[in-house]
Write a protein that holds these residues in place. Sequence first.
Motif, PDB file in Angstrom:
ATOM      1  N   TYR A  72      13.558   3.770  -0.423  1.00  8.71           N
ATOM      2  CA  TYR A  72      12.451   3.274  -1.229  1.00  8.71           C
ATOM      3  C   TYR A  72      11.357   4.329  -1.284  1.00  8.71           C
ATOM      4  O   TYR A  72      11.056   4.980  -0.285  1.00  8.71           O
ATOM      5  CB  TYR A  72      11.895   1.973  -0.633  1.00  8.71           C
ATOM      6  N   PHE A  73      10.749   4.482  -2.456  1.00  2.78           N
ATOM      7  CA  PHE A  73       9.687   5.451  -2.658  1.00  2.78           C
ATOM      8  C   PHE A  73       8.472   4.732  -3.233  1.00  2.78           C
ATOM      9  O   PHE A  73       8.602   3.869  -4.103  1.00  2.78           O
ATOM     10  CB  PHE A  73      10.124   6.553  -3.627  1.00  2.78           C
ATOM     11  N   THR A  74       7.302   5.098  -2.745  1.00  2.00           N
ATOM     12  CA  THR A  74       6.048   4.542  -3.225  1.00  2.00           C
ATOM     13  C   THR A  74       5.121   5.687  -3.593  1.00  2.00           C
ATOM     14  O   THR A  74       5.037   6.677  -2.872  1.00  2.00           O
ATOM     15  CB  THR A  74       5.378   3.679  -2.142  1.00  2.00           C
ATOM     16  N   SER A  75       4.437   5.570  -4.697  1.00  2.63           N
ATOM     17  CA  SER A  75       3.475   6.595  -5.080  1.00  2.63           C
ATOM     18  C   SER A  75       2.164   5.925  -5.492  1.00  2.63           C
ATOM     19  O   SER A  75       2.142   4.781  -5.948  1.00  2.63           O
ATOM     20  CB  SER A  75       4.006   7.488  -6.194  1.00  2.63           C
ATOM     21  N   VAL A  76       1.094   6.661  -5.311  1.00  2.00           N
ATOM     22  CA  VAL A  76      -0.249   6.229  -5.702  1.00  2.00           C
ATOM     23  C   VAL A  76      -0.657   7.131  -6.859  1.00  2.00           C
ATOM     24  O   VAL A  76      -0.876   8.316  -6.678  1.00  2.00           O
ATOM     25  CB  VAL A  76      -1.244   6.362  -4.523  1.00  2.00           C
ATOM     26  N   ARG A  77      -0.714   6.588  -8.067  1.00  2.00           N
ATOM     27  CA  ARG A  77      -1.068   7.357  -9.257  1.00  2.00           C
ATOM     28  C   ARG A  77      -2.545   7.131  -9.554  1.00  2.00           C
ATOM     29  O   ARG A  77      -2.958   6.027  -9.901  1.00  2.00           O
ATOM     30  CB  ARG A  77      -0.236   6.919 -10.437  1.00  2.00           C
ATOM     31  N   ALA A  78      -3.331   8.182  -9.399  1.00  5.08           N
ATOM     32  CA  ALA A  78      -4.778   8.052  -9.487  1.00  5.08           C
ATOM     33  C   ALA A  78      -5.366   8.686 -10.734  1.00  5.08           C
ATOM     34  O   ALA A  78      -4.791   9.600 -11.314  1.00  5.08           O
ATOM     35  CB  ALA A  78      -5.407   8.721  -8.257  1.00  5.08           C
ATOM     36  N   TRP A  79      -6.515   8.197 -11.113  1.00  5.51           N
ATOM     37  CA  TRP A  79      -7.365   8.824 -12.107  1.00  5.51           C
ATOM     38  C   TRP A  79      -8.787   8.666 -11.632  1.00  5.51           C
ATOM     39  O   TRP A  79      -9.110   7.769 -10.875  1.00  5.51           O
ATOM     40  CB  TRP A  79      -7.128   8.269 -13.514  1.00  5.51           C
ATOM     41  N   LEU A  80      -9.628   9.578 -12.058  1.00  4.69           N
ATOM     42  CA  LEU A  80     -11.025   9.570 -11.586  1.00  4.69           C
ATOM     43  C   LEU A  80     -11.975   9.313 -12.715  1.00  4.69           C
ATOM     44  O   LEU A  80     -11.700   9.592 -13.834  1.00  4.69           O
ATOM     45  CB  LEU A  80     -11.355  10.929 -10.946  1.00  4.69           C
ATOM     46  N   ALA A 101      -2.614  -7.884  -9.534  1.00  4.25           N
ATOM     47  CA  ALA A 101      -3.388  -6.777 -10.091  1.00  4.25           C
ATOM     48  C   ALA A 101      -2.553  -5.505 -10.052  1.00  4.25           C
ATOM     49  O   ALA A 101      -1.818  -5.260  -9.121  1.00  4.25           O
ATOM     50  CB  ALA A 101      -4.667  -6.586  -9.289  1.00  4.25           C
ATOM     51  N   ASP A 102      -2.683  -4.698 -11.095  1.00  2.00           N
ATOM     52  CA  ASP A 102      -1.968  -3.432 -11.059  1.00  2.00           C
ATOM     53  C   ASP A 102      -2.929  -2.251 -11.080  1.00  2.00           C
ATOM     54  O   ASP A 102      -2.525  -1.118 -11.206  1.00  2.00           O
ATOM     55  CB  ASP A 102      -0.947  -3.315 -12.183  1.00  2.00           C
ATOM     56  N   LYS A 103      -4.224  -2.506 -10.934  1.00  2.00           N
ATOM     57  CA  LYS A 103      -5.214  -1.452 -10.860  1.00  2.00           C
ATOM     58  C   LYS A 103      -6.080  -1.716  -9.629  1.00  2.00           C
ATOM     59  O   LYS A 103      -6.556  -2.826  -9.424  1.00  2.00           O
ATOM     60  CB  LYS A 103      -6.076  -1.435 -12.112  1.00  2.00           C
ATOM     61  N   PHE A 104      -6.269  -0.687  -8.831  1.00  2.41           N
ATOM     62  CA  PHE A 104      -7.053  -0.797  -7.614  1.00  2.41           C
ATOM     63  C   PHE A 104      -8.094   0.304  -7.591  1.00  2.41           C
ATOM     64  O   PHE A 104      -7.976   1.298  -8.311  1.00  2.41           O
ATOM     65  CB  PHE A 104      -6.153  -0.666  -6.382  1.00  2.41           C
ATOM     66  N   GLU A 105      -9.103   0.165  -6.735  1.00  6.03           N
ATOM     67  CA  GLU A 105     -10.140   1.189  -6.601  1.00  6.03           C
ATOM     68  C   GLU A 105     -10.487   1.380  -5.136  1.00  6.03           C
ATOM     69  O   GLU A 105     -10.513   0.414  -4.370  1.00  6.03           O
ATOM     70  CB  GLU A 105     -11.396   0.796  -7.374  1.00  6.03           C
ATOM     71  N   ILE A 106     -10.748   2.644  -4.773  1.00  9.49           N
ATOM     72  CA  ILE A 106     -11.216   2.984  -3.435  1.00  9.49           C
ATOM     73  C   ILE A 106     -12.300   4.039  -3.564  1.00  9.49           C
ATOM     74  O   ILE A 106     -12.385   4.747  -4.568  1.00  9.49           O
ATOM     75  CB  ILE A 106     -10.085   3.519  -2.518  1.00  9.49           C
ATOM     76  N   VAL A 153      -5.783  14.411  -1.387  1.00 10.15           N
ATOM     77  CA  VAL A 153      -5.756  13.475  -0.265  1.00 10.15           C
ATOM     78  C   VAL A 153      -7.177  12.966  -0.068  1.00 10.15           C
ATOM     79  O   VAL A 153      -8.121  13.756   0.052  1.00 10.15           O
ATOM     80  CB  VAL A 153      -5.243  14.151   1.025  1.00 10.15           C
ATOM     81  N   VAL A 154      -7.342  11.647  -0.057  1.00 13.89           N
ATOM     82  CA  VAL A 154      -8.655  11.041   0.117  1.00 13.89           C
ATOM     83  C   VAL A 154      -8.695  10.289   1.440  1.00 13.89           C
ATOM     84  O   VAL A 154      -7.747   9.593   1.800  1.00 13.89           O
ATOM     85  CB  VAL A 154      -9.024  10.131  -1.088  1.00 13.89           C
ATOM     86  N   GLU A 155      -9.779  10.494   2.177  1.00  9.61           N
ATOM     87  CA  GLU A 155      -9.996   9.787   3.442  1.00  9.61           C
ATOM     88  C   GLU A 155     -10.848   8.569   3.131  1.00  9.61           C
ATOM     89  O   GLU A 155     -11.971   8.692   2.647  1.00  9.61           O
ATOM     90  CB  GLU A 155     -10.706  10.700   4.439  1.00  9.61           C
ATOM     91  N   ILE A 156     -10.296   7.381   3.410  1.00 11.89           N
ATOM     92  CA  ILE A 156     -11.001   6.162   3.016  1.00 11.89           C
ATOM     93  C   ILE A 156     -11.646   5.435   4.182  1.00 11.89           C
ATOM     94  O   ILE A 156     -12.472   4.566   3.972  1.00 11.89           O
ATOM     95  CB  ILE A 156     -10.088   5.209   2.224  1.00 11.89           C
ATOM     96  N   ASN A 210     -14.875   8.094  -6.300  1.00  8.69           N
ATOM     97  CA  ASN A 210     -14.378   6.751  -6.582  1.00  8.69           C
ATOM     98  C   ASN A 210     -13.054   6.949  -7.294  1.00  8.69           C
ATOM     99  O   ASN A 210     -13.000   7.619  -8.326  1.00  8.69           O
ATOM    100  CB  ASN A 210     -15.348   5.978  -7.473  1.00  8.69           C
ATOM    101  N   VAL A 211     -11.986   6.392  -6.747  1.00 11.84           N
ATOM    102  CA  VAL A 211     -10.648   6.602  -7.279  1.00 11.84           C
ATOM    103  C   VAL A 211     -10.079   5.279  -7.775  1.00 11.84           C
ATOM    104  O   VAL A 211     -10.019   4.312  -7.027  1.00 11.84           O
ATOM    105  CB  VAL A 211      -9.712   7.190  -6.189  1.00 11.84           C
ATOM    106  N   SER A 212      -9.677   5.248  -9.029  1.00 12.23           N
ATOM    107  CA  SER A 212      -8.918   4.120  -9.563  1.00 12.23           C
ATOM    108  C   SER A 212      -7.455   4.529  -9.503  1.00 12.23           C
ATOM    109  O   SER A 212      -7.115   5.689  -9.754  1.00 12.23           O
ATOM    110  CB  SER A 212      -9.306   3.844 -11.010  1.00 12.23           C
ATOM    111  N   PHE A 213      -6.586   3.591  -9.179  1.00 13.08           N
ATOM    112  CA  PHE A 213      -5.178   3.961  -9.039  1.00 13.08           C
ATOM    113  C   PHE A 213      -4.255   2.773  -9.282  1.00 13.08           C
ATOM    114  O   PHE A 213      -4.669   1.625  -9.220  1.00 13.08           O
ATOM    115  CB  PHE A 213      -4.906   4.559  -7.646  1.00 13.08           C
TER     116      PHE A 213
END
Length: 88
Positions: free
Chosen positions: A80-88, A2-7, A29-32, A60-63
Amino acid sequence: MADKFEITGVIHAIPPARQHGGKSYPSFVVEIEPGKYAQVVECECKDEHLADLSVGDTVNVSFNLRGREWTNPKAGTLRYFTSVRAWL
């Protein structure tokens, strides 16, 4: 894979946008997982997403997760770099 996640979580902070290479990188910044061992995740987003957000809002964040590697040309070290690209 999967390349789309939700929190779902609560907006913990909205830091100033980082500037790099002439580009602006806004984020929130979201506290989950609230509590003693709270999990907070910084999410990159577009400027227009920040207009309606306030600290304390439940969202609700999709990312998508993005990752890349980079070799320092002077030292030859690999990072190595990791990013969380979100949309609402």
